[in-house]
Design a protein around this motif. Structure first.
Motif, PDB file in Angstrom:
ATOM      1  N   SER A 101       0.844  -1.209   0.000  1.00  0.00           N
ATOM      2  CA  SER A 101       0.000   0.000   0.000  1.00  0.00           C
ATOM      3  C   SER A 101       0.870   1.247   0.000  1.00  0.00           C
ATOM      4  O   SER A 101       0.570   2.233  -0.685  1.00  0.00           O
ATOM      5  N   GLU A 104       2.239   1.771  -3.449  1.00  0.00           N
ATOM      6  CA  GLU A 104       1.229   2.279  -4.380  1.00  0.00           C
ATOM      7  C   GLU A 104       1.024   3.780  -4.247  1.00  0.00           C
ATOM      8  O   GLU A 104       0.647   4.462  -5.201  1.00  0.00           O
ATOM      9  N   ARG A 105       1.277   4.300  -3.039  1.00  0.00           N
ATOM     10  CA  ARG A 105       1.098   5.739  -2.822  1.00  0.00           C
ATOM     11  C   ARG A 105       2.271   6.562  -3.342  1.00  0.00           C
ATOM     12  O   ARG A 105       2.182   7.791  -3.437  1.00  0.00           O
TER      13      ARG A 105
END
Length: 480
Positions: A101, A104-105
């Motif tokens: 996550s 992905e940012r």
């Protein structure tokens, strides 16, 4: 082939690489994070977290086994290997998901997929698609567990710890080679989960211990529970059906051949630097091909290249990788201005039962740097109050202090709750407390930490005596 330019190129997106990336980004510079393997870090995928999941299951099974000692008699224990490994994999994937996550940012222009190698001091080639030109470079390529080629010929039944966490069921039997942290943690966990485990060690090492007295107690405690064979060498490995035949030889030249479902090789990891073409950078390399660097700045020589994490082969631990990555990234972003960063007190914990912990300077190190100028205090946990209450009264803590200054120098231990006591000791060491000041701290009752107080009191008494004459330290040799 595309050419891109950036302020800092970071090779590797593991724990060290990610913290380096954050340091560069926070400095307002343009980073590029290069990764050819799967995202997710060694710790989350195959290291710290999945191993602790397996250990937690083993602790649950062991608690049931030990319950009759308290007068509590549970029914028959049934260990469902498929359920155990399903939870390990599920929670492992959850931890990996947190890392993914975060990836992905990140802005897409900050990420580059592929394996990098140097074309020159400031140029990298990533696979066959991109040239990266960078003002600063951080090497954070991690490490890989090793299997001797002769053993690897036996096929997929010879594994490293990385493969354990993809099992869908527990095997019936495993031979573990190596009594380092990984070998002991996984070996004991599998043993407690009902797997037939034999642990083989070429020498007498136990995790990271160097203090002969503590090492002797640790070896005895582990051998009381498991089949641990020290001074035993693997002489042959061959595939047999769905298993592997392991032939070992002890110091008396007696050979034993046994068949196991798996041979787990836990004899160390190799830094991933051999494919980087480091010879084109102009930086100095040691005899193993690893860049020589300053451990306070992570700088390789006086160059714009920095190295962090397992790649430098210093201390392959997540907290160390994170600290080194932060320092390397910050200095790569400001190069040629370079500053020392925070290097914390060394703290190593093996999550065996009992825990094995070392803090600060090791006994072996002090024999070199403080020969004749350090004292030792100790406590046995055999009769320590809270330890006996819990029926965990095994182990020894040895603490070291400096004559004259009274400064606390370090400790080696095996004992109950040492993962927590180790933290107390590391804080005391990092703040350069004296033994006298440590004894002024509060100790509740009844707690295992009272054992620490006993060891510190013993050390304080030793420090009041005159230091012994300078002499050789015959028992400091590793493995003696």
């Amino acid at each position: 082939m595309e050419t891109i330019r950036c302020d800092v190129a970071i090779i590797g997106a593991g724990s060290a690489g990610l913290t380096a990336y954050r340091s560069v980004h926070m400095a307002g510079k343009h980073p590029i994070l290069i990764e050819g393997g799967p995202y997710g870090t060694t710790c989350a995928r195959v290291g710290c977290m999945p191993s602790k999941l397996l250990i937690a299951a083993a602790e649950a099974a062991h608690s049931v086994k030990e319950a009759p000692g308290f007068g509590v008699h549970p029914g028959p224990t049934r260990i469902d290997g498929k359920e155990v490994m399903a939870r390990v994999r599920s929670e492992r994937d959850r931890f990996v998901g947190f890392v993914l996550s975060g990836m992905e940012r990140m802005p897409e222009e900050h990420k580059l997929r592929g394996y990098a190698r140097f074309l020159g001091p400031n140029r990298l080639q990533v696979d066959q698609h991109t040239i990266v030109e960078a003002k600063g470079i951080v090497i954070a390529t991690g490490s890989t567990p090793q299997i001797p080629p002769a053993w690897a010929a036996a096929g997929d039944r010879v594994i490293t710890s990385d493969a354990v966490f993809d099992w869908t069921d527990l095997p019936r039997s495993v031979a573990v080679v190596g009594t380092g942290v990984i070998g002991l943690e996984l070996g004991q966990a599998l043993h407690r989960l009902g797997v037939h485990v034999v642990i083989l060690a070429r020498g007498s090492s136990v995790a990271q211990l160097s203090d002969p007295a503590v090492k002797e107690i640790a070896a005895a405690a582990l051998r009381e529970e498991m089949d641990v064979r020290f001074h035993t060498q693997v002489s042959a490995v061959e595939r047999v059906g769905d298993g592997v035949r392991v032939t070992s030889r002890d110091t008396s030249e007696r050979e034993v051949s046994e068949v196991f479902d798996y041979l787990l090789v836990a004899t160390g990891r190799k830094p991933n630097v051999d494919q980087l073409s480091l010879e084109l950078t102009g930086i100095a390399l040691d005899e193993h091909g690893i860049p020589q660097y300053d451990s306070k700045t992570m700088q390789c020589g006086d160059s714009h290249i920095f190295i962090a994490g397992d790649a430098n082969n210093e201390l392959p631990l997540l907290p160390e990788a994170a600290d080194q990555g932060k320092i390397a990234g910050a200095n790569a972003a400001t190069w040629p201005e370079v500053k020392p960063g925070l290097r914390r007190t060394p703290l190593i914990i093996a999550f065996t039962e009992p825990n094995i912990a070392t803090v600060g300077a090791s006994y072996e190190e002090l024999c070199r740097t403080h020969k004749g100028s350090f004292a030792v205090g100790m406590v046995s946990f055999e009769d320590q109050g809270r330890s006996r209450v819990m029926r965990q009264n095994k182990g020894m803590l040895r603490v070291y202090g400096e004559y004259g200054s009274g400064r606390f120098l370090g400790a080696e231990s095996i004992g109950p709750r040492m993962e927590h006591i180790g933290h107390l000791l590391s804080w005391a060491h990092q703040t350069e407390m004296t033994v006298e000041k440590m004894l002024e701290m509060p100790f509740y009752h009844p707690v295992v930490e009272e054992g620490l107080r006993t060891a510190l009191r013993d050390l304080a008494q030793q420090l009041e005596k005159a230091p012994p004459p300078k002499q050789s330290c015959p028992d400091c040799t590793p493995g003696c």
